[in-house]
Design an enzyme around this catalytic site. Structure first.
Site, PDB file in Angstrom:
ATOM      1  N   CYS A 139      19.836 -20.810  37.077  1.00 19.09           N
ATOM      2  CA  CYS A 139      19.329 -19.456  36.808  1.00 19.09           C
ATOM      3  C   CYS A 139      20.351 -18.404  37.234  1.00 19.09           C
ATOM      4  O   CYS A 139      20.479 -18.095  38.419  1.00 19.09           O
ATOM      5  CB  CYS A 139      18.009 -19.239  37.540  1.00 19.09           C
ATOM      6  SG  CYS A 139      17.323 -17.595  37.266  1.00 19.09           S
ATOM      7  N   CYS A 142      18.861 -15.219  38.768  1.00 14.69           N
ATOM      8  CA  CYS A 142      18.463 -15.352  40.178  1.00 14.69           C
ATOM      9  C   CYS A 142      19.679 -15.455  41.099  1.00 14.69           C
ATOM     10  O   CYS A 142      19.772 -14.765  42.101  1.00 14.69           O
ATOM     11  CB  CYS A 142      17.631 -16.617  40.389  1.00 14.69           C
ATOM     12  SG  CYS A 142      16.561 -17.102  39.056  1.00 14.69           S
ATOM     13  N   ASP A 143      20.585 -16.351  40.768  1.00 11.41           N
ATOM     14  CA  ASP A 143      21.645 -16.716  41.712  1.00 11.41           C
ATOM     15  C   ASP A 143      23.002 -16.075  41.420  1.00 11.41           C
ATOM     16  O   ASP A 143      23.872 -16.069  42.288  1.00 11.41           O
ATOM     17  CB  ASP A 143      21.798 -18.253  41.739  1.00 11.41           C
ATOM     18  CG  ASP A 143      20.524 -18.933  42.221  1.00 11.41           C
ATOM     19  OD1 ASP A 143      19.782 -18.289  42.988  1.00 11.41           O
ATOM     20  OD2 ASP A 143      20.269 -20.077  41.832  1.00 11.41           O
TER      21      ASP A 143
END
Ligand code: NAP
Length: 332
Positions: A139, A142-143
């Protein structure tokens, strides 16, 4: 039958314990309904595999994925939700109340919310598995921000997700390399054009990643050209695997309408083709797939399930099933 005998009737049973499942639970229990979450043997969903989450509102400094999920679980328990840590392995939606079978129980539900989510597909390399959370991620939203200013991120895949990740990452790292197994992208034209025209994105065609390099954190990938057999190392700081997601709906096959990729189909809001069975989160939504949107869908599904109960549908359905006059489900 023994332990498989039906033994518990709940107003609302939620299958799944990601943001959609816990949020649905919080809303259902706060409506004073007897609520159960079947959390699975590995509860918490995809956020359990994530590091710092910086895009879930309410956490100015970000929050660790597992901590966020633990807080959601506690909040659901405090609201009065019962939780069992077992997998749903089968359902019977040809009867009312609806039946959900776990490995050792049959649970009865007036309303059901399916929130089993989706799982990112991985390449299946040992080195990939070892470095998940240490530079390997599924992701970028997200990251990705954790790699601000890094020299290079590799994205694997040629679909919309891969292009979105690559474009997103250009704002964070100096260079993005997309490794794709063919010489043509699967992504929609608009995303293809944006990615192909972006000077910060480089493409490595007809190639597959054979190994993620690095001991404690990602240092590069070893790729092999499928046509020439040539191997080379691409140094990088992060690897984002974007080769698709698979919804966790194996146990629902033949029981409920699924689309060709296995996602639960919803009609009229979040209701499925089975009356009183709703779906929420990544199990039906392949477009947004964010923790916050899943939580939103969980809230919506719970509100619909609460209304379903308040409007007296359980009593009507019980009668319908007793007399054999069951309303037809919407066609696929
Ligand atoms: P996808 O469309 O299934 O694309 C997966 C990509 O990964 C493909 O290019 C595929 O290669 C490659 N791939 C699959 N298995 C692989 C393997 N083992 N090794 C190497 N490469 C592999 O998945 P997605 O991009 O996640 O998209 C899923 C759905 O969500 C699609 O319907 C997409 O349109 C939608 N979506 C839409 C948006 C948007 O509209 N903004 C954003 C994200 C996702 P091949 O091409 O060779 O098969």
């Amino acid at each position: 039958m023994g332990a498989k005998e039906p033994n518990s009737l709940y107003d609302i049973v939620i299958i799944g314990s990601g943001p959609a499942g816990y949020t649905a639970g919080i809303y259902a229990a706060r409506a004073n309904l007897r609520t159960l979450i079947i959390a699975g043997v590995t509860p918490g969903g995809q956020l359990m595999l994530t590091g710092l989450v910086e895009n879930f509102p309410g956490f100015p400094e970000g929050v660790q994925g597992p901590e966020l999920m633990d807080n959601m679980r506690l909040q659901a328990e405090n609201a009065g939700v019962e939780i069992i840590y077992d997998d749903a392995v089968d359902v019977d939606f040809n009867t009312y109340p609806r039946k959900i079978m776990t490995t050792d129980k049959t649970i009865l539900a007036r309303a059901v919310i399916i929130a089993t989510g989706a799982s990112a597909k991985w390449l299946g390399l040992e080195s990939e598995r070892r470095l998940i959370g240490r530079g390997v991620s599924s992701c970028a939203t997200c990251d990705g921000p954790l790699f601000k200013g890094a020299k290079c991120a590799v994205v694997i895949g040629g679909g919309d997700t891969a292009m979105e990740y690559a474009l997103f990452l250009t704002k964070i790292v100096e260079k993005v390399v997309v490794v794709h197994r063919r010489d043509m992208l699967r992504a929609s034209k608009i995303l293809q054009e944006r990615a192909l025209n972006n000077p910060k994105i480089e493409f490595v065609w007809n190639s597959i990643v054979e190994e993620v390099l690095g001991k404690d954190r990602v240092e590069g990938v070893r790729v092999r050209n499928k046509l020439t057999g040539e191997e080379r190392v691409l140094p990088c700081n992060a690897v984002f695997v974007a080769i698709g997601h698979a919804p966790n709906t194996e146990f629902l096959k033949g029981k409920i309408h699924l689309d060709e990729a296995g996602y639960v189909k919803v009609y009229n809001g979040l209701e499925t083709n089975v009356k009183g069975v709703f779906a929420a989160g990544d199990v039906h939504d392949k477009r947004y797939r964010q923790a916050v949107t899943a939580a939103g869908f969980g809230c919506m599904a719970a509100m619909e399930a609460i209304r379903f109960i308040e409007e007296g549908w359980p009593e009507r359905l019980e009668k319908e099933y007793q007399t054999g006059r069951v309303e037809e489900a919407p066609s696929a």
